[in-house]
Motif scaffolding. Structure first.
Motif, mmCIF file in Angstrom:
data_model
loop_
_atom_site.group_PDB
_atom_site.id
_atom_site.type_symbol
_atom_site.label_atom_id
_atom_site.label_comp_id
_atom_site.label_asym_id
_atom_site.label_seq_id
_atom_site.Cartn_x
_atom_site.Cartn_y
_atom_site.Cartn_z
ATOM 1 N N TRP A 215 0.821 -1.328 0.067
ATOM 2 C CA TRP A 215 -0.022 -0.142 -0.052
ATOM 3 C C TRP A 215 0.743 1.170 0.018
ATOM 4 N N GLY A 216 2.141 1.208 -0.004
ATOM 5 C CA GLY A 216 3.132 2.354 0.165
ATOM 6 C C GLY A 216 2.627 3.410 -0.860
ATOM 7 N N TRP A 217 2.326 3.035 -2.088
ATOM 8 C CA TRP A 217 2.032 4.037 -3.246
ATOM 9 C C TRP A 217 0.897 4.509 -2.998
ATOM 10 N N ALA A 218 0.017 4.204 -2.175
ATOM 11 C CA ALA A 218 -1.768 4.283 -2.266
ATOM 12 C C ALA A 218 -1.925 5.731 -2.544
ATOM 13 N N GLY A 219 -2.749 5.965 -3.538
ATOM 14 C CA GLY A 219 -3.165 7.580 -3.819
ATOM 15 C C GLY A 219 -1.983 8.267 -4.450
ATOM 16 N N GLU A 220 -0.678 7.686 -4.654
ATOM 17 C CA GLU A 220 0.022 8.538 -5.592
ATOM 18 C C GLU A 220 -0.218 8.275 -7.153
ATOM 19 N N PRO A 221 0.227 9.053 -8.134
ATOM 20 C CA PRO A 221 0.132 8.840 -9.467
ATOM 21 C C PRO A 221 0.927 7.612 -10.038
ATOM 22 N N LEU A 222 0.104 6.979 -10.968
ATOM 23 C CA LEU A 222 0.805 5.959 -11.592
ATOM 24 C C LEU A 222 2.035 6.278 -12.440
ATOM 25 N N THR A 223 2.914 5.471 -12.410
ATOM 26 C CA THR A 223 3.928 5.735 -13.276
ATOM 27 C C THR A 223 3.709 5.695 -14.869
ATOM 28 N N PRO A 224 4.436 6.669 -15.635
ATOM 29 C CA PRO A 224 3.896 6.663 -17.016
ATOM 30 C C PRO A 224 4.108 5.227 -17.741
ATOM 31 N N GLU A 225 5.037 4.324 -17.254
ATOM 32 C CA GLU A 225 4.908 2.983 -17.808
ATOM 33 C C GLU A 225 3.573 2.292 -17.326
ATOM 34 N N ALA A 226 3.255 2.506 -16.195
ATOM 35 C CA ALA A 226 1.990 1.597 -15.918
ATOM 36 C C ALA A 226 0.712 2.218 -16.444
ATOM 37 N N THR A 227 1.085 3.339 -16.821
ATOM 38 C CA THR A 227 -0.350 4.199 -17.525
ATOM 39 C C THR A 227 -0.398 3.460 -19.087
ATOM 40 N N GLU A 228 0.806 3.147 -19.578
ATOM 41 C CA GLU A 228 0.951 2.892 -21.014
ATOM 42 C C GLU A 228 0.546 1.021 -20.811
ATOM 43 N N VAL A 229 0.889 0.522 -20.005
ATOM 44 C CA VAL A 229 0.474 -0.936 -19.845
ATOM 45 C C VAL A 229 -1.077 -0.863 -19.626
ATOM 46 N N SER A 265 -11.068 2.266 -14.323
ATOM 47 C CA SER A 265 -10.919 3.105 -13.046
ATOM 48 C C SER A 265 -9.597 3.666 -12.775
ATOM 49 N N LEU A 266 -8.554 2.711 -13.001
ATOM 50 C CA LEU A 266 -7.014 2.940 -12.858
ATOM 51 C C LEU A 266 -6.912 4.002 -13.759
ATOM 52 N N ARG A 267 -7.202 3.887 -15.066
ATOM 53 C CA ARG A 267 -6.950 4.838 -16.140
ATOM 54 C C ARG A 267 -7.441 6.183 -15.978
ATOM 55 N N SER A 269 -8.368 7.556 -12.913
ATOM 56 C CA SER A 269 -7.911 8.257 -11.875
ATOM 57 C C SER A 269 -6.488 8.821 -11.970
ATOM 58 N N GLY A 270 -5.860 7.637 -12.684
ATOM 59 C CA GLY A 270 -4.251 7.816 -12.926
ATOM 60 C C GLY A 270 -3.359 7.682 -11.597
ATOM 61 N N ARG A 271 -4.158 7.221 -10.639
ATOM 62 C CA ARG A 271 -3.334 6.895 -9.284
ATOM 63 C C ARG A 271 -3.529 5.496 -8.725
ATOM 64 N N HIS A 272 -2.670 5.061 -8.052
ATOM 65 C CA HIS A 272 -2.810 3.896 -7.197
ATOM 66 C C HIS A 272 -3.879 3.882 -6.410
ATOM 67 N N PRO A 273 -4.729 2.442 -6.338
ATOM 68 C CA PRO A 273 -5.947 2.660 -5.309
ATOM 69 C C PRO A 273 -5.587 2.862 -3.972
ATOM 70 N N GLN A 274 -6.646 3.270 -3.203
ATOM 71 C CA GLN A 274 -6.422 3.363 -1.851
ATOM 72 C C GLN A 274 -7.372 2.348 -1.169
ATOM 73 N N PRO A 275 -7.054 1.788 0.393
ATOM 74 C CA PRO A 275 -8.150 0.808 0.765
ATOM 75 C C PRO A 275 -9.478 1.420 0.923
ATOM 76 N N SER A 276 -10.397 0.601 0.456
ATOM 77 C CA SER A 276 -11.975 1.106 0.658
ATOM 78 C C SER A 276 -12.531 1.312 1.848
#
Length: 287
Positions: A215-229, A265-267, A269-276
């Motif tokens: 969960w360390g990246w929760a709420g942080e922007p996704l990397t450009p690599e992850a966005t492309e994937v 949803s990830l695309r 938001s552009g961010r890592h999810p947070q705990p619901s």
């Protein structure tokens, strides 16, 4: 269970490894202890090639209240298919096949680098540990905080994971497949610096079940690599696409729709999810 033995063999492509796993002769060597379901340590041999593998027969699966009975093996294969679609190759080659105890999942055995203590996987190739418990209130440089853990005698420690791009890819994959059980013991640092994730039976539920130590990246922007994937994965999940046809053999239509929804949803938001907050965020036990 016998200790893993290196079996000499010429290199195989990913397709060759899948063929070996799917068509080779399985020989059970022992059982992996401590697992909630039957996990058998085997060799698989085909046309002169031999590898170690894990065989999890459907007959050895324990029922779960929130998953249909006898579906965990298929979900492990579906996780491999999604991993391959990302291009990251995070999940070892995995197939569904018949074995000595009926149909089950067969996955290439990954001989992990030596580990440290029960909360730390310390590769011997100079890379940093992946998980640790620290006495500080904040993570140090190169680490991400997960949360505080009870370590006994009224003491707590901060659970952290490495700020490692390999782990970050795995965190994205887990969000996509809705992994309900990402424990520390499911992280396998392999020789050469590669990192694998294993044990993906509790995945692809249509409801939010994400439970992870990452969960360390929760709420942080996704990397450009992850966005492309995620963009590529979105295209691969279009109705009628080959990946969707393959997934129809492994998970339900509703689960495929939910998978598509998580990707979108990830695309968006552009961010890592947070705990619901609707489900325990960290698996237990964590290792």
């Amino acid at each position: 269970m016998p200790a893993p033995e290196r079996i000499p063999s010429r290199g195989l492509t990913e397709e060759g490894l899948r063929t070996l796993l799917a068509e080779g002769e399985l020989t059970v060597l022992g059982q992996v202890r401590g697992a909630s379901n039957a996990v058998l340590y085997c060799t698989v041999a085909h046309e002169g090639e031999v590898r170690h593998c894990v065989y999890k027969p459907v007959a050895g699966e324990q029922p779960l209240w929130d998953f249909p009975d006898g579906t965990l093996a298929q979900r492990e294969v579906a996780a491999y298919e999604i991993s391959e679609a990302t291009g990251w190759g995070i999940v070892p080659p995995t197939v569904l096949r018949k074995g000595p105890y009926g149909e089950g999942m067969c996955q290439l055995w990954i001989e992990a680098e030596p580990e440290g203590d029960e909360t730390t996987a310390a590769p011997s190739n100079g890379l940093p540990p992946l998980l640790a418990l620290v006495e500080d209130e904040e993570p140090g440089e190169g680490w991400k905080a997960v949360g505080f853990a009870d370590v006994g005698e009224g003491r707590t420690a901060l659970l952290v994971h490495a700020d490692d791009p390999r782990l970050r890819r795995l965190a994205v994959l887990d969000a996509v497949i809705n992994n309900g059980d990402r424990k520390g013991g499911h992280l396998l640092p392999a020789p050469g610096g590669r990192l694998y994730g294993i044990d993906h039976g509790v995945t692809f539920n249509a409801d939010d079940k994400l439970r992870t130590l990452l969960w360390g990246w929760a709420g942080e922007p996704l990397t450009p690599e992850a966005t492309e994937v995620l963009d590529r994965l979105s295209a691969a999940l279009e109705p009628g696409a080959a990946l969707v046809t393959r997934l129809a053999e492994l998970i339900t239509t509703a689960e495929t729709e939910a998978l598509r929804g998580r990707v979108e949803s990830l695309r968006t938001s552009g961010r890592h999810p947070q705990p619901s907050g609707d489900w325990p965020a960290i698996p237990w036990p964590p290792v």
